[in-house]
Every structure is written in structure tokens, then in C-alpha cells.
Design an enzyme around this catalytic site. Structure first.
Site, mmCIF file in Angstrom:
data_model
loop_
_atom_site.group_PDB
_atom_site.id
_atom_site.type_symbol
_atom_site.label_atom_id
_atom_site.label_comp_id
_atom_site.label_asym_id
_atom_site.label_seq_id
_atom_site.Cartn_x
_atom_site.Cartn_y
_atom_site.Cartn_z
ATOM 1 N N ASP A 10 43.601 30.436 34.231
ATOM 2 C CA ASP A 10 43.374 31.829 35.816
ATOM 3 C C ASP A 10 42.509 30.574 36.399
ATOM 4 O O ASP A 10 41.610 29.668 36.583
ATOM 5 C CB ASP A 10 42.289 32.571 34.196
ATOM 6 C CG ASP A 10 42.081 33.497 34.782
ATOM 7 O OD1 ASP A 10 42.836 34.128 35.493
ATOM 8 O OD2 ASP A 10 40.852 34.029 34.185
ATOM 9 N N SER A 11 42.360 31.992 37.172
ATOM 10 C CA SER A 11 40.777 31.677 37.681
ATOM 11 C C SER A 11 40.143 31.013 37.702
ATOM 12 O O SER A 11 39.432 30.835 38.787
ATOM 13 C CB SER A 11 41.004 32.788 39.016
ATOM 14 O OG SER A 11 40.692 33.827 38.980
ATOM 15 N N TYR A 42 41.188 34.377 43.250
ATOM 16 C CA TYR A 42 42.098 34.136 43.900
ATOM 17 C C TYR A 42 43.339 34.922 44.377
ATOM 18 O O TYR A 42 44.231 35.345 45.576
ATOM 19 C CB TYR A 42 43.276 33.822 42.742
ATOM 20 C CG TYR A 42 43.432 31.895 41.782
ATOM 21 C CD1 TYR A 42 42.501 30.796 42.497
ATOM 22 C CD2 TYR A 42 44.558 32.112 41.054
ATOM 23 C CE1 TYR A 42 42.434 30.066 42.199
ATOM 24 C CE2 TYR A 42 44.441 30.565 40.539
ATOM 25 C CZ TYR A 42 43.235 29.783 41.368
ATOM 26 O OH TYR A 42 43.492 28.536 40.839
ATOM 27 N N GLY A 43 42.993 36.552 43.835
ATOM 28 C CA GLY A 43 43.243 37.531 44.295
ATOM 29 C C GLY A 43 43.080 38.175 45.412
ATOM 30 O O GLY A 43 44.243 39.128 46.007
ATOM 31 N N CYS A 73 46.429 34.558 34.327
ATOM 32 C CA CYS A 73 45.612 35.544 36.115
ATOM 33 C C CYS A 73 46.760 35.907 36.376
ATOM 34 O O CYS A 73 47.719 35.634 36.336
ATOM 35 C CB CYS A 73 45.501 34.186 37.478
ATOM 36 S SG CYS A 73 45.186 34.435 37.980
ATOM 37 N N THR A 75 47.384 37.051 39.064
ATOM 38 C CA THR A 75 47.727 37.015 40.732
ATOM 39 C C THR A 75 48.396 35.864 40.214
ATOM 40 O O THR A 75 49.189 36.050 41.256
ATOM 41 C CB THR A 75 46.515 36.209 41.036
ATOM 42 O OG1 THR A 75 45.118 37.525 41.567
ATOM 43 C CG2 THR A 75 46.558 37.268 42.386
ATOM 44 N N GLU A 152 32.260 40.819 36.053
ATOM 45 C CA GLU A 152 31.262 38.922 36.892
ATOM 46 C C GLU A 152 29.234 39.536 36.741
ATOM 47 O O GLU A 152 28.765 39.150 36.590
ATOM 48 C CB GLU A 152 31.783 38.298 37.495
ATOM 49 C CG GLU A 152 32.663 38.179 37.645
ATOM 50 C CD GLU A 152 33.536 36.886 37.943
ATOM 51 O OE1 GLU A 152 32.873 36.339 38.479
ATOM 52 O OE2 GLU A 152 34.616 36.615 37.383
ATOM 53 N N CYS A 184 44.640 42.548 35.543
ATOM 54 C CA CYS A 184 44.260 41.802 35.817
ATOM 55 C C CYS A 184 43.238 41.105 34.432
ATOM 56 O O CYS A 184 42.714 42.258 33.781
ATOM 57 C CB CYS A 184 42.530 42.152 36.924
ATOM 58 S SG CYS A 184 41.600 41.020 37.620
ATOM 59 N N THR A 185 42.919 40.128 34.511
ATOM 60 C CA THR A 185 42.111 39.725 33.981
ATOM 61 C C THR A 185 41.045 40.471 32.656
ATOM 62 O O THR A 185 40.183 40.424 31.837
ATOM 63 C CB THR A 185 42.197 37.685 33.971
ATOM 64 O OG1 THR A 185 41.003 38.007 35.241
ATOM 65 C CG2 THR A 185 42.856 37.073 33.485
ATOM 66 N N HIS A 186 39.871 40.660 34.032
ATOM 67 C CA HIS A 186 38.786 41.577 33.798
ATOM 68 C C HIS A 186 39.018 43.072 33.131
ATOM 69 O O HIS A 186 38.080 43.063 32.972
ATOM 70 C CB HIS A 186 38.350 41.664 35.200
ATOM 71 C CG HIS A 186 37.230 39.801 35.431
ATOM 72 N ND1 HIS A 186 38.595 38.994 35.643
ATOM 73 C CD2 HIS A 186 36.897 39.626 36.018
ATOM 74 C CE1 HIS A 186 37.553 37.927 36.629
ATOM 75 N NE2 HIS A 186 36.801 38.294 36.247
#
Ligand code: DGL
Length: 270
Positions: A10-11, A42-43, A73, A75, A152, A184-186
């Protein structure tokens, strides 16, 4: 049986939401995780940069003789994977196809919304894959760039997060999607907030979890699952501070990072 590890990248930290699902579905697998914490995000970057980073990340993971690579990721899965997947003999899967397949199966009113980074939305990949599966489905893509910094920085609930989420989700509610891909991962970390706004009847698809389910199915098909008699281990690699990763990683993994964390100079991988 195939005892080689699964590679995941992932980023940054977010891909740990996918690792969490992989570990719970396939506890006997060894995992090599790379989080590109030195070059995140990366987004907001252009396609050429994301393709370059993705190639380096794949090259790094292949050093470990991985049997399969998951691009956690959103993106990189949408903007880079389609351009490069044919260049490798290792099977590589991102989150787009597994999440789209689950969304197509889940929607009843044939309206799917995709939430992702600007890069994911710009690629149009989700809309393309969903249209390839069922042309009668309408897709609304919505970039939610504030979600990553909110998560984050620990804003996973509360007034500020809800207000921003409400603004992002307004067009989604107007569109009437009965299924939303958290592309998206988050975003799975904000699942409660999102569900509270769109209503519990709307199905939320966690793209990292969908990729983990797909991986298990695919490895079983290929007779490549690991040794069921042993417990797997995880080695983590990052391209920036090891300490930062250990601190925040637990939030995404929902437990302490158990394995070793090592630094890698990813720019040196050419
Ligand atoms: N991991 C990225 C994604 O899923 C989000 C963070 C970033 O912008 O790099 O798209």
C-alpha cells in the site's frame, strides 16, 4: 500446497486494513507487507508517478519469492495495475475487481457509489469494471480527499468528521445508491460514521476485505494455499520511520503489530 508468502503493498499504513482481513481469513499464511510511508500519499499524484512506484513496490516484494501480490491501495489498484499487470508472471490482484464483484452482487436498485481518492476517481476504473459486469448499473464516483488525513490524525468520529462526511455523502444520498464501495484503505475506519449518515440499509463494501476474500478463493482454486498446520508470520517493511508505523499501525490492524518492522530504501529498488 504452496508455502511461499503472500505479498501485500500500500502507499502507507492503510493497507493494514487488508492485512487484518488476510490474517483472519488465512492465519496460516506468511505475509510480506510493504507500506510506502516515505512517498505517501498516492491519491493526489499523477498516473505516471503511481505506475513508477507500483513497479518498484512489486519488484521489492518479488525479492521474497511471493506466490501472489495484493495491491491493497485503491489508487494503485485503479490507476496503475491495469497498465502493468501483464508484465509479471506473479499473479497480482488489486481491490477494484473483488470489490466491484461484491457490489454488483449486492445491489438491488442497481445504483452503486464508489468513494475513493482523487486518483482512483480520475482513473474511472471502478465504473469501467462495474459496467463490464452489468451495463444496467449506474455508478457515482466521489472523491473524499479529507478522509485520509482525518483518519491518520485520529479523527475517526466526532463533529468535524461527521460534518465533512455529510458533505461528501450528500450527492451519494441524492443519487440513491443502495451499495457503497469504500474504495480506499482508510475508509473502513470511518464505516460507522458513513453508515450513520447514509443509513444502515445501505451496504458498505470494504475493498480490502473483498480483496482478501478473493485471494483466499483464488489461492484455493490454484491449489496454492499454505500449510494449514502452522501459524503464519508477518514481516513489515516501510520506506520511512519504523516508529511511526508501529504507533499508528495498530489502529488499522485493530491489534498490536506483531511482526518485525524494517526500513527499506524503495528509491534504490530499480
Ligand atoms: N492507500 C491509498 C488508497 O487506498 C490512500 C492514501 C493515499 O492517498 O496514498 O487509495
Amino acid at each position: 500446497m504452496d508455502k511461499r508468502p503472500i505479498g501485500i503493498f500500500d502507499s502507507g499504513l492503510g493497507g493494514l486494513t487488508c492485512v487484518k482481513e488476510v490474517l483472519s481469513l488465512m492465519p496460516c499464511e506468511d505475509v510480506i507487507y510493504f507500506g510506502d510511508t516515505g512517498r505517501v500519499p498516492y491519491g493526489s499524484k499523477g498516473r505516471d508517478t503511481i505506475v513508477k512506484y507500483t513497479r518498484q513496490n512489486i519488484k521489492f516484494l518479488r525479492r521474497f519469492d511471493v506466490k501472489y501480490i495484493i495491491i491493497a491501495c485503491g489508487t494503485a489498484s485503479s490507476a496503475a495495475l491495469p497498465m502493468i499487470e501483464k508484465d509479471y508472471d506473479t499473479e497480482i490482484e488489486g481491490v477494484v475487481k473483488p470489490a466491484s464483484d461484491e457490489a454488483v452482487a449486492a445491489t438491488k436498485n442497481k445504483k452503486i457509489a464508489v468513494l475513493g481518492t482523487a486518483g482512483t476517481v480520475r482513473s474511472g476504473k471502478y465504473a469501467e469494471v462495474i459496467a463490464g459486469a452489468d451495463k444496467s448499473i449506474s455508478v457515482l464516483q466521489k472523491a473524499c480527499p479529507m478522509f485520509v488525513p482525518l483518519v491518520e490524525n485520529g479523527y475517526t468520529s466526532g463533529k468535524i468528521t461527521e460534518e465533512i462526511a455529510r458533505e461528501y455523502l450528500e450527492p451519494v444520498i441524492e443519487f440513491g445508491a443502495d451499495t457503497i464501495i469504500l474504495g480506499c484503505t482508510h475508509y473502513p475506519i470511518l464505516e460507522k460514521v458513513i453508515s450513520g449518515i447514509v443509513g444502515e440499509s445501505v451496504t458498505l463494501i470494504n475493498s480490502g476485505a473483498a480483496a482478501a476474500r478473493h485471494t483466499k478463493k483464488r489461492l484455493a482454486e490454484l491449489n496454492m494455499l499454505g500449510d494449514e498446520k502452522k501459524r503464519g508470520s508477518v514481516r513489515y517493511f516501510v520506506s520511512d520511520m519504523v516508529e511511526g508505523f508501529a504507533e499508528l499501525g495498530g489502529m488499522f490492524l485493530e491489534r498490536e503489530i506483531g511482526g518485525s518492522i524494517e526500513y527499506i530504501d524503495i528509491d534504490g529498488v530499480v
